[in-house]
Design a protein around this motif. Structure first.
Motif, PDB file in Angstrom:
ATOM      1  N   THR A 344      25.404  -1.311 -23.648  1.00  0.00           N
ATOM      2  CA  THR A 344      26.501  -1.509 -22.723  1.00  0.00           C
ATOM      3  C   THR A 344      26.030  -1.493 -21.328  1.00  0.00           C
ATOM      4  O   THR A 344      26.793  -2.222 -20.575  1.00  0.00           O
ATOM      5  N   THR A 345      25.186  -1.009 -20.937  1.00  0.00           N
ATOM      6  CA  THR A 345      24.616  -0.964 -19.546  1.00  0.00           C
ATOM      7  C   THR A 345      24.323  -2.452 -19.163  1.00  0.00           C
ATOM      8  O   THR A 345      24.502  -2.835 -17.879  1.00  0.00           O
ATOM      9  N   SER A 346      23.542  -2.985 -20.051  1.00  0.00           N
ATOM     10  CA  SER A 346      22.836  -4.333 -19.703  1.00  0.00           C
ATOM     11  C   SER A 346      24.079  -5.233 -19.628  1.00  0.00           C
ATOM     12  O   SER A 346      24.025  -6.559 -19.050  1.00  0.00           O
ATOM     13  N   SER A 347      25.163  -5.109 -20.282  1.00  0.00           N
ATOM     14  CA  SER A 347      26.336  -6.066 -20.420  1.00  0.00           C
ATOM     15  C   SER A 347      27.578  -5.387 -19.886  1.00  0.00           C
ATOM     16  O   SER A 347      28.510  -5.476 -20.286  1.00  0.00           O
ATOM     17  N   PHE A 348      27.405  -4.542 -18.750  1.00  0.00           N
ATOM     18  CA  PHE A 348      28.598  -3.759 -18.264  1.00  0.00           C
ATOM     19  C   PHE A 348      29.475  -4.650 -17.724  1.00  0.00           C
ATOM     20  O   PHE A 348      30.882  -4.599 -17.666  1.00  0.00           O
ATOM     21  N   VAL A 349      29.131  -5.857 -17.094  1.00  0.00           N
ATOM     22  CA  VAL A 349      30.223  -6.696 -16.244  1.00  0.00           C
ATOM     23  C   VAL A 349      31.047  -7.186 -17.380  1.00  0.00           C
ATOM     24  O   VAL A 349      32.112  -7.598 -17.032  1.00  0.00           O
ATOM     25  N   THR A 350      30.660  -7.554 -18.719  1.00  0.00           N
ATOM     26  CA  THR A 350      31.729  -7.939 -19.483  1.00  0.00           C
ATOM     27  C   THR A 350      32.466  -6.936 -20.024  1.00  0.00           C
ATOM     28  O   THR A 350      34.012  -7.532 -20.253  1.00  0.00           O
ATOM     29  N   VAL A 351      32.404  -5.503 -19.985  1.00  0.00           N
ATOM     30  CA  VAL A 351      33.026  -4.617 -20.181  1.00  0.00           C
ATOM     31  C   VAL A 351      34.045  -4.663 -18.917  1.00  0.00           C
ATOM     32  O   VAL A 351      35.464  -4.293 -19.311  1.00  0.00           O
ATOM     33  N   ALA A 352      33.670  -4.602 -17.987  1.00  0.00           N
ATOM     34  CA  ALA A 352      34.601  -4.483 -16.842  1.00  0.00           C
ATOM     35  C   ALA A 352      35.532  -5.730 -16.872  1.00  0.00           C
ATOM     36  O   ALA A 352      36.609  -5.570 -16.246  1.00  0.00           O
ATOM     37  N   LYS A 353      35.152  -6.892 -17.244  1.00  0.00           N
ATOM     38  CA  LYS A 353      36.274  -7.909 -17.289  1.00  0.00           C
ATOM     39  C   LYS A 353      37.335  -7.914 -18.487  1.00  0.00           C
ATOM     40  O   LYS A 353      38.430  -8.004 -17.896  1.00  0.00           O
ATOM     41  N   ALA A 354      36.933  -7.094 -19.420  1.00  0.00           N
ATOM     42  CA  ALA A 354      37.907  -6.959 -20.317  1.00  0.00           C
ATOM     43  C   ALA A 354      38.919  -5.801 -19.757  1.00  0.00           C
ATOM     44  O   ALA A 354      40.122  -5.869 -19.805  1.00  0.00           O
ATOM     45  N   VAL A 365      29.192   6.922 -16.589  1.00  0.00           N
ATOM     46  CA  VAL A 365      28.466   7.721 -16.326  1.00  0.00           C
ATOM     47  C   VAL A 365      27.223   7.352 -15.639  1.00  0.00           C
ATOM     48  O   VAL A 365      26.144   8.168 -15.604  1.00  0.00           O
ATOM     49  N   LEU A 366      27.140   5.958 -15.324  1.00  0.00           N
ATOM     50  CA  LEU A 366      25.759   5.471 -14.865  1.00  0.00           C
ATOM     51  C   LEU A 366      26.158   4.824 -13.262  1.00  0.00           C
ATOM     52  O   LEU A 366      27.049   4.235 -13.271  1.00  0.00           O
ATOM     53  N   THR A 367      25.349   5.166 -12.421  1.00  0.00           N
ATOM     54  CA  THR A 367      25.570   4.860 -11.065  1.00  0.00           C
ATOM     55  C   THR A 367      25.428   3.261 -10.780  1.00  0.00           C
ATOM     56  O   THR A 367      26.193   2.656 -10.295  1.00  0.00           O
ATOM     57  N   GLY A 368      24.545   2.664 -11.478  1.00  0.00           N
ATOM     58  CA  GLY A 368      24.527   1.301 -11.589  1.00  0.00           C
ATOM     59  C   GLY A 368      25.810   0.574 -12.041  1.00  0.00           C
ATOM     60  O   GLY A 368      26.021  -0.697 -11.643  1.00  0.00           O
ATOM     61  N   ASP A 369      26.702   0.980 -12.795  1.00  0.00           N
ATOM     62  CA  ASP A 369      27.893   0.634 -13.299  1.00  0.00           C
ATOM     63  C   ASP A 369      28.864   0.522 -12.032  1.00  0.00           C
ATOM     64  O   ASP A 369      30.065  -0.320 -12.208  1.00  0.00           O
ATOM     65  N   LEU A 370      28.653   1.041 -11.034  1.00  0.00           N
ATOM     66  CA  LEU A 370      29.818   1.078 -10.012  1.00  0.00           C
ATOM     67  C   LEU A 370      30.182  -0.507  -9.315  1.00  0.00           C
ATOM     68  O   LEU A 370      31.064  -0.709  -9.171  1.00  0.00           O
ATOM     69  N   GLU A 371      28.995  -1.097  -9.170  1.00  0.00           N
ATOM     70  CA  GLU A 371      29.110  -2.337  -8.473  1.00  0.00           C
ATOM     71  C   GLU A 371      29.182  -3.373  -9.506  1.00  0.00           C
ATOM     72  O   GLU A 371      29.431  -4.556  -9.230  1.00  0.00           O
ATOM     73  N   LYS A 372      29.170  -3.096 -11.023  1.00  0.00           N
ATOM     74  CA  LYS A 372      29.533  -3.972 -11.891  1.00  0.00           C
ATOM     75  C   LYS A 372      31.039  -4.002 -12.563  1.00  0.00           C
ATOM     76  O   LYS A 372      31.450  -4.748 -13.188  1.00  0.00           O
ATOM     77  N   GLY A 373      31.802  -2.928 -11.735  1.00  0.00           N
ATOM     78  CA  GLY A 373      33.281  -2.996 -12.056  1.00  0.00           C
ATOM     79  C   GLY A 373      33.799  -1.739 -12.675  1.00  0.00           C
ATOM     80  O   GLY A 373      34.898  -1.934 -12.977  1.00  0.00           O
ATOM     81  N   ALA A 374      33.014  -0.736 -12.531  1.00  0.00           N
ATOM     82  CA  ALA A 374      33.670   0.670 -12.791  1.00  0.00           C
ATOM     83  C   ALA A 374      34.477   1.259 -11.740  1.00  0.00           C
ATOM     84  O   ALA A 374      34.095   1.100 -10.557  1.00  0.00           O
ATOM     85  N   ALA A 375      35.802   1.597 -12.019  1.00  0.00           N
ATOM     86  CA  ALA A 375      36.513   2.034 -10.970  1.00  0.00           C
ATOM     87  C   ALA A 375      35.947   3.539 -10.339  1.00  0.00           C
ATOM     88  O   ALA A 375      35.987   3.838  -9.284  1.00  0.00           O
TER      89      ALA A 375
END
Length: 444
Positions: A344-354, A365-375
């Protein structure tokens, strides 16, 4: 007992010189702040007189004392932390007795034996105790030795890069010089699981002294293929879940590390603060990843404490993530609290789009997900994790057995907020949370 009084650090060296001149056979300092501040000059004068110096503050041997016998302040601090936990959990301090806790620690500097006037020596039993207590009797690697360290990564994401930076800083802070004392070879699987055994085999074939792993899959591959090679792990939710042992204290003899289970307690409490009506959340779980299964169980347990139901949606490949995320958003959930996993980390942008399309708040819970779309992200400080792991690596490379070192779970966390992502998901992050955030992206 010969004594010499001092009023400031400048007088310490002269005082030791006077004791040497009066026939002292050794110099002893208890826990004296003034003397310890000027320990270098004290040791220099003692060595000029060809006599040893010892103290009651373990660790002074790194500044040249022959030995130190005193309290293990790491254990003292750990016990103080446990007391703090009891109080913060509701126990009344008045009911907890004060304990005079002095767990003994011995440190020895065998190099300080050279050139002494009298024949000082250590018994083997004392040397074994010192090695068990301190992990090493040197502050630097053996002269002329350059260690080969192999760093295994499954995928390159920001959190892994943070951990790697912490590892390099940890070696530097221990006084080790890259290229002189050690060389790091980085091996990356690029998200391809079948590649991992080959990376471990290559590291062993090329004479690695130590393998450091930065994920659960890399740890599992190293455990399977490098049974006699020292292994230090981090960026792994649980060494026990990965198969490295049955507890933090009872583990395989060639492995130790820094488990970095995500802060699900803090995540759930923060989500409740931001969304008081939170009753049902969703997450994507990867059944084939031990870390994902472990993390999901942690989330379910913490959410259950507040009567929050967790809707789980299984995914097994990158191609399934988009449809699974869309389906999850349609399950009448209040938010997605996405647990950590490599897939899910490697494809988090897909989760963020949904989440964005369905206007569902997305937490991670992962720092790198912030810029990929986590609020909102409540993550462990993986740079700290890497720094801790480097400290363990230094101890092992200096001679301490990994078997004697318990796993040391990471406890530091970071709160990060992406206001733009929150707005796109129809979610307003409370000002109190924004004010506490270490990093804030976007306009209020």
């Amino acid at each position: 007992m010969l004594e010499a009084g001092v009023e400031n650090t400048a007088a310490v060296g002269e005082a030791v010189a006077s004791l040497v001149a009066r026939g002292a056979q050794a110099i002893w300092s208890p826990g004296d702040v003034t003397v310890l501040t000027a320990i270098d000059s004290a040791v220099a004068q003692a060595r000029a007189g060809r006599i040893p110096m010892f103290t009651n503050i373990p660790g002074s041997s790194e500044q040249g004392t022959l030995f130190d016998v005193g309290a293990n302040y790491l254990e003292v601090g750990r016990q103080a932390g446990l007391l703090a936990g009891r109080v913060l959990s509701g126990e009344d301090p008045a009911t907890i007795p004060v304990e005079n806790l002095v767990p003994e620690r011995v440190t020895i500097n065998e190099a300080a034996l050279d050139g002494l006037r009298d024949p000082w020596r250590f018994t083997e039993a004392l040397l074994r105790q010192a090695r068990a207590d301190s992990g090493a009797t040197r502050s630097r690697p053996p002269p002329g030795r350059r260690f080969q360290i192999d760093l295994l990564e499954y995928v390159e994401v920001q959190d892994v890069e943070d951990a790697e930076r912490g590892i390099r800083d940890g070696f530097r802070d221990a006084g080790w010089v890259d290229g002189r004392d050690f060389v790091i070879r980085k091996r990356i699987a690029q998200g391809d699981m079948p590649t991992l055994p080959a990376l471990v085999d290559a590291a062993i074939t090329e004479g690695t002294d130590l393998i450091m792993t930065l994920s659960t899959p890399t740890l599992q591959a190293a455990l399977a293929r490098g049974r006699d090679t020292p292994i230090i792990f981090t960026f792994c939710a649980s060494g026990v879940a990965a198969g490295a042992g049955t507890s933090n204290d009872d583990h395989l003899p060639n492995v130790t590390g820094v488990p970095s289970a995500s802060p699900y307690t803090e995540l759930v409490e923060l989500a409740r603060e931001a969304m008081p009506g939170l009753r049902r959340v969703g997450t994507l779980v990867v059944p084939s990843e031990a870390n994902s299964v472990f993390n999901t169980a942690q989330l379910v347990e913490e959410a259950g404490r507040y009567g929050i139901e967790v809707e789980q949606m299984a995914v097994n490949a990158v191609t399934e993530v988009s449809d699974a995320a869309i389906a999850l958003c349609g399950r009448d959930i209040d938010a997605i609290l996405q647990v950590g996993s490599n897939l899910t980390t490697s494809s988090f942008v897909t989760v963020a789009k949904a989440a964005r399309d369905a206007r569902v708040p997305l937490w991670s819970v992962l720092t790198g997900d912030l810029e990929k779309g986590a609020a909102v992200v409540m993550a462990r400080d993986y740079e700290d994790a890497g720094h801790q792991a480097a400290g363990l690596a230094v101890r092992v490379l200096e001679g301490e057995s990994p078997a004697t070192i318990p796993f040391q779970p990471l406890t530091t966390s970071r709160l990060l907020v992406n206001l733009d992502a929150a707005r796109a998901q129809g979610f307003r992050v409370p000002a109190a949370i924004v004010d506490r955030a270490e990093v804030v992206i976007g306009e209020p």
